[in-house]
Design an enzyme around this catalytic site. Sequence first.
Site, short mmCIF file in Angstrom:
data_model
loop_
_atom_site.label_atom_id
_atom_site.label_comp_id
_atom_site.label_asym_id
_atom_site.label_seq_id
_atom_site.Cartn_x
_atom_site.Cartn_y
_atom_site.Cartn_z
N HIS A 14 0.85 -1.18 0.00
CA HIS A 14 0.00 0.00 0.00
C HIS A 14 0.88 1.23 0.00
O HIS A 14 2.10 1.15 0.11
CB HIS A 14 -1.00 0.01 1.17
CG HIS A 14 -0.41 0.30 2.51
ND1 HIS A 14 -1.05 1.05 3.46
CD2 HIS A 14 0.76 -0.07 3.08
CE1 HIS A 14 -0.30 1.13 4.56
NE2 HIS A 14 0.79 0.45 4.35
N CYS A 25 5.96 6.29 4.74
CA CYS A 25 4.74 5.59 4.36
C CYS A 25 4.08 6.15 3.11
O CYS A 25 3.14 5.56 2.58
CB CYS A 25 3.74 5.59 5.52
SG CYS A 25 4.33 4.61 6.93
N HIS A 29 5.14 0.47 -0.24
CA HIS A 29 5.76 -0.49 0.68
C HIS A 29 4.74 -1.57 1.02
O HIS A 29 3.58 -1.48 0.64
CB HIS A 29 6.26 0.22 1.96
CG HIS A 29 5.18 0.84 2.78
ND1 HIS A 29 4.53 2.02 2.43
CD2 HIS A 29 4.60 0.43 3.94
CE1 HIS A 29 3.62 2.31 3.35
NE2 HIS A 29 3.65 1.36 4.28
N HIS A 31 3.47 -4.98 3.86
CA HIS A 31 3.44 -5.52 5.22
C HIS A 31 2.97 -6.97 5.18
O HIS A 31 2.30 -7.39 4.24
CB HIS A 31 2.44 -4.75 6.10
CG HIS A 31 2.76 -3.32 6.29
ND1 HIS A 31 3.78 -2.88 7.10
CD2 HIS A 31 2.19 -2.21 5.75
CE1 HIS A 31 3.81 -1.55 7.08
NE2 HIS A 31 2.86 -1.12 6.27
N HIS A 69 -1.34 -10.64 -1.38
CA HIS A 69 -0.41 -10.31 -2.47
C HIS A 69 -1.05 -9.38 -3.50
O HIS A 69 -0.91 -9.57 -4.70
CB HIS A 69 0.14 -11.59 -3.12
CG HIS A 69 1.16 -12.24 -2.24
ND1 HIS A 69 0.79 -13.10 -1.22
CD2 HIS A 69 2.50 -12.14 -2.20
CE1 HIS A 69 1.87 -13.50 -0.60
NE2 HIS A 69 2.93 -12.93 -1.16
N GLU A 108 0.16 -4.29 11.25
CA GLU A 108 1.10 -4.17 10.13
C GLU A 108 2.49 -4.63 10.52
O GLU A 108 3.27 -5.01 9.67
CB GLU A 108 1.18 -2.72 9.65
CG GLU A 108 -0.07 -2.20 9.02
CD GLU A 108 0.06 -0.76 8.57
OE1 GLU A 108 -0.69 -0.37 7.68
OE2 GLU A 108 0.90 -0.01 9.11
#
Length: 118
Positions: A14, A25, A29, A31, A69, A108
Site C-alpha cells: 500500500h 509511508c 511499501h 506488510h 499479495h 502491520e
Amino acid sequence: MYRITKEFHFSASHQLRALPLEHQCARLHGHNYIVEVELSAPELNEHGFVRDYQELAALKHYIDDSFDHRHLNEVLAHDQVTAECLAKHFYDWCKARLPETSAVRVSETTKTWAEYRP
C-alpha cells in the site's frame, strides 16, 4: 460476555499518498498483515460456542482471494489504506455475515495494532 477470536494473515502493499513525500509511508511499501476478528455473545449456542470457528472460513477465503499479495490502494480504491481503515473494512464485512462480530484488529508490524470496535 463470551468472546472468541481468530487470526488471519496476508501480505500486501500500500501507499499513503496523502502524507508528505518525505514520509516513509508515502512510498510504496508492504506488510505482513495480521487480522484478528473478535466475536462476542452473552450466551453460548446449543453446541457451547459463541460461533464455530469453522464458520469463519468465509473470511479466510475473502482475505486470500481479495487481499493477499495485492496492492491495497487498488483493492479498496482509496488513497489512504491504513490499518485503521482495514480494521473498519473487515469489521463491516464480518458484521454483515456474523452478527456476533464485536471488533476487528489489524497489525502491520509485530509492535503495532489498530482496532475498530463500535
